[in-house]
Design an enzyme around this catalytic site. Structure first.
Site, PDB file in Angstrom:
ATOM      1  N   LYS A  34       0.879  -1.180   0.000  1.00  0.00           N
ATOM      2  CA  LYS A  34       0.000   0.000   0.000  1.00  0.00           C
ATOM      3  C   LYS A  34       0.909   1.220   0.000  1.00  0.00           C
ATOM      4  O   LYS A  34       1.799   1.332   0.851  1.00  0.00           O
ATOM      5  CB  LYS A  34      -0.911   0.017   1.227  1.00  0.00           C
TER       6      LYS A  34
ATOM      7  N   ASN B  33     -14.845  12.898  23.118  1.00  0.00           N
ATOM      8  CA  ASN B  33     -13.855  13.303  22.111  1.00  0.00           C
ATOM      9  C   ASN B  33     -13.198  14.605  22.549  1.00  0.00           C
ATOM     10  O   ASN B  33     -13.872  15.466  23.131  1.00  0.00           O
ATOM     11  CB  ASN B  33     -14.536  13.490  20.747  1.00  0.00           C
TER      12      ASN B  33
ATOM     13  N   GLY C 123      -4.035  -2.125  18.032  1.00  0.00           N
ATOM     14  CA  GLY C 123      -4.187  -2.281  16.582  1.00  0.00           C
ATOM     15  C   GLY C 123      -3.346  -1.252  15.857  1.00  0.00           C
ATOM     16  O   GLY C 123      -3.747  -0.108  15.681  1.00  0.00           O
TER      17      GLY C 123
ATOM     18  N   MET D 206      -6.684   2.016  18.746  1.00  0.00           N
ATOM     19  CA  MET D 206      -6.539   1.964  17.293  1.00  0.00           C
ATOM     20  C   MET D 206      -5.868   3.205  16.700  1.00  0.00           C
ATOM     21  O   MET D 206      -5.496   3.211  15.527  1.00  0.00           O
ATOM     22  CB  MET D 206      -7.925   1.800  16.654  1.00  0.00           C
ATOM     23  N   GLY D 207      -5.725   4.268  17.470  1.00  0.00           N
ATOM     24  CA  GLY D 207      -5.222   5.519  16.893  1.00  0.00           C
ATOM     25  C   GLY D 207      -3.707   5.611  16.809  1.00  0.00           C
ATOM     26  O   GLY D 207      -3.165   6.286  15.933  1.00  0.00           O
TER      27      GLY D 207
ATOM     28  N   SER E   1      -5.955  11.055  17.227  1.00  0.00           N
ATOM     29  CA  SER E   1      -4.570  11.399  16.857  1.00  0.00           C
ATOM     30  C   SER E   1      -3.830  11.950  18.076  1.00  0.00           C
ATOM     31  O   SER E   1      -3.018  12.861  17.935  1.00  0.00           O
ATOM     32  CB  SER E   1      -4.584  12.436  15.739  1.00  0.00           C
TER      33      SER E   1
ATOM     34  N   ARG F 139     -10.812  -1.890   6.924  1.00  0.00           N
ATOM     35  CA  ARG F 139      -9.911  -2.914   7.481  1.00  0.00           C
ATOM     36  C   ARG F 139      -9.476  -2.547   8.886  1.00  0.00           C
ATOM     37  O   ARG F 139      -9.195  -3.389   9.729  1.00  0.00           O
ATOM     38  CB  ARG F 139      -8.733  -3.201   6.557  1.00  0.00           C
TER      39      ARG F 139
ATOM     40  N   HIS G 148     -13.065  10.583  11.146  1.00  0.00           N
ATOM     41  CA  HIS G 148     -13.443   9.766   9.990  1.00  0.00           C
ATOM     42  C   HIS G 148     -13.492   8.285  10.353  1.00  0.00           C
ATOM     43  O   HIS G 148     -14.467   7.589  10.064  1.00  0.00           O
ATOM     44  CB  HIS G 148     -12.431  10.027   8.874  1.00  0.00           C
ATOM     45  N   GLN G 149     -12.418   7.789  10.991  1.00  0.00           N
ATOM     46  CA  GLN G 149     -12.343   6.347  11.290  1.00  0.00           C
ATOM     47  C   GLN G 149     -13.384   5.928  12.327  1.00  0.00           C
ATOM     48  O   GLN G 149     -13.848   4.782  12.316  1.00  0.00           O
ATOM     49  CB  GLN G 149     -10.952   5.981  11.825  1.00  0.00           C
TER      50      GLN G 149
END
Ligand code: NAD
Length: 327
Positions: free
Chosen positions: A73, A165, A298, A225-226, A205, A116, A143-144
């Site tokens: 990728k 958030n 992740g 996950m970030g 982030s 994914r 977004h994610q």
């Protein structure tokens, strides 16, 4: 020598139409299993500042011998894209024939990256969260996060979403997704999120801990996950150290994932971290008590991208929707 070799091209809209959350889940679960059994390997990641447009550009590549996916990728982050009406993260997947090295497919990577990444946390929830989990906690609302919420909601009989958030104004989009899938939504403090949630996903982030160890209940499953870069951080290293820790790839986790801080501070050893593929393959029991906190780091590996891109290319061909070019 010239021949009529055709390369399959799968654009963004076709990826979205073809690759469902269930397809992505299956592809990611299979590749995590193949990584743990030694059948699939990620190659070293390249990621560099280009010195132009403040862009970061790089490659994630690998080979899955079980799924016969070889490729990379290519892409990165262009902070000025939002002003041009484009997504800041841009990527394209290149798949090659493992037997000949010839280019097989060019697959748009933006939607696939989101689906994914959501599949990754979902795989961890399926294999590690308590079966009776009822409240899903979301930290992050970009977004994610929307993809994460949709995918996670399918893994347990959740009755409610609680969310926090750093930029509260972003929560309304997440709330809309929760309502669309029929789950009550509550914006809460970080403390309250820890007190209520049985499963937590962090997808921000951040460069500093957003959740502290003392706020998290026994038995919670957390998918971090970030954090996918050196220096990023979403949770307290003490929380990581006190949890049973799993990841997609141990080498990447300690280098640029959420465990980097606990490992650097000597709170966690690399040998304490288990690849989630071992749980999928049943060579590791996974969660070992109702009360322990499980944490999945992740980090995002190239093989996940190849797995979902190969699915997109296969479905496009099977359904007669593949565009091709001669190369
Ligand atoms: P986004 O820009 O749409 O949203 C960013 C999120 O992080 C928002 O919730 C925002 O409020 C929060 N945020 C922004 N700056 C922050 C800061 N300084 N401190 C704390 N929070 C902050 O981004 P996105 O596309 O939703 O991606 C979210 C994160 O996930 C990114 O860091 C991205 O690199 C990472 N990511 C990881 C994977 C993976 O495989 N692990 C894949 C894709 C993206």
């Amino acid at each position: 020598m010239t021949d009529n070799h055709q390369v399959v091209v799968v654009p963004e809209d076709l990826c979205e139409a073809l690759v469902s959350r269930a397809d992505a889940f299956q592809a990611v679960e299979q590749v995590f299993a193949a990584m743990a059994s030694g059948d699939a390997r990620n190659f070293p990641v390249v990621r560099e500042a280009t010195g132009h447009a403040e862009a970061l550009f790089g490659f994630k590549s690998g080979f899955d011998k079980a799924g016969m996916a070889l490729g990379l990728k290519a892409g990165g982050f262009w902070p000025g894209n939002a002003d041009k009406g484009l997504t800041n993260h841009q990527s394209t997947v290149f798949l090659f024939d493992p037997d000949t090295g010839r280019l097989q497919a060019l697959v748009a990577g933006n939607y696939l990256t989101a689906v994914r990444t959501a599949a990754s946390s979902s795989v961890s929830i399926r294999h590690l969260a308590r079966p009776d989990a009822k409240v899903l906690g979301m930290v992050g609302a970009g977004h994610q996060a929307q993809f994460q919420l949709r995918a996670a909601a399918e893994q347990r009989a959740f009755e409610k979403v609680v969310a926090w958030n750093p930029h509260p104004d972003m929560l309304s989009k997440l709330e809309a997704v929760a309502r669309e899938i029929g789950l009550p939504f509550e914006a809460v403090s970080q403390h309250e999120l820890g007190a209520q949630a049985h499963v937590i996903i962090t997808i921000t982030s951040a460069f500093e801990p957003l959740l502290m160890r003392d706020w998290i209940k026994p038995g919670t499953h957390i998918a971090c996950m970030g954090t996918d870069t050196k220096g990023k951080q979403e949770v307290d290293p003490e929380l990581v150290a006190g949890a049973r820790v799993f990841t997609d790839e141990v080498a990447q986790s300690v280098q640029l994932g959420e465990t980097q801080h606990a490992v650097a501070q000597g709170l966690l050893a690399e040998s304490d971290i288990t690849p989630i593929g071992e749980v999928i393959n049943k060579t590791h029991p996974g969660r070992q008590s109702d009360d322990e906190i499980t944490l999945f780091d992740g980090t995002g590996v190239g093989l996940q991208d190849l797995a979902v891109a190969a699915t997109a290319a296969k479905l496009a061909q099977q359904q007669g929707k593949a565009e091709t070019v001669r190369l």
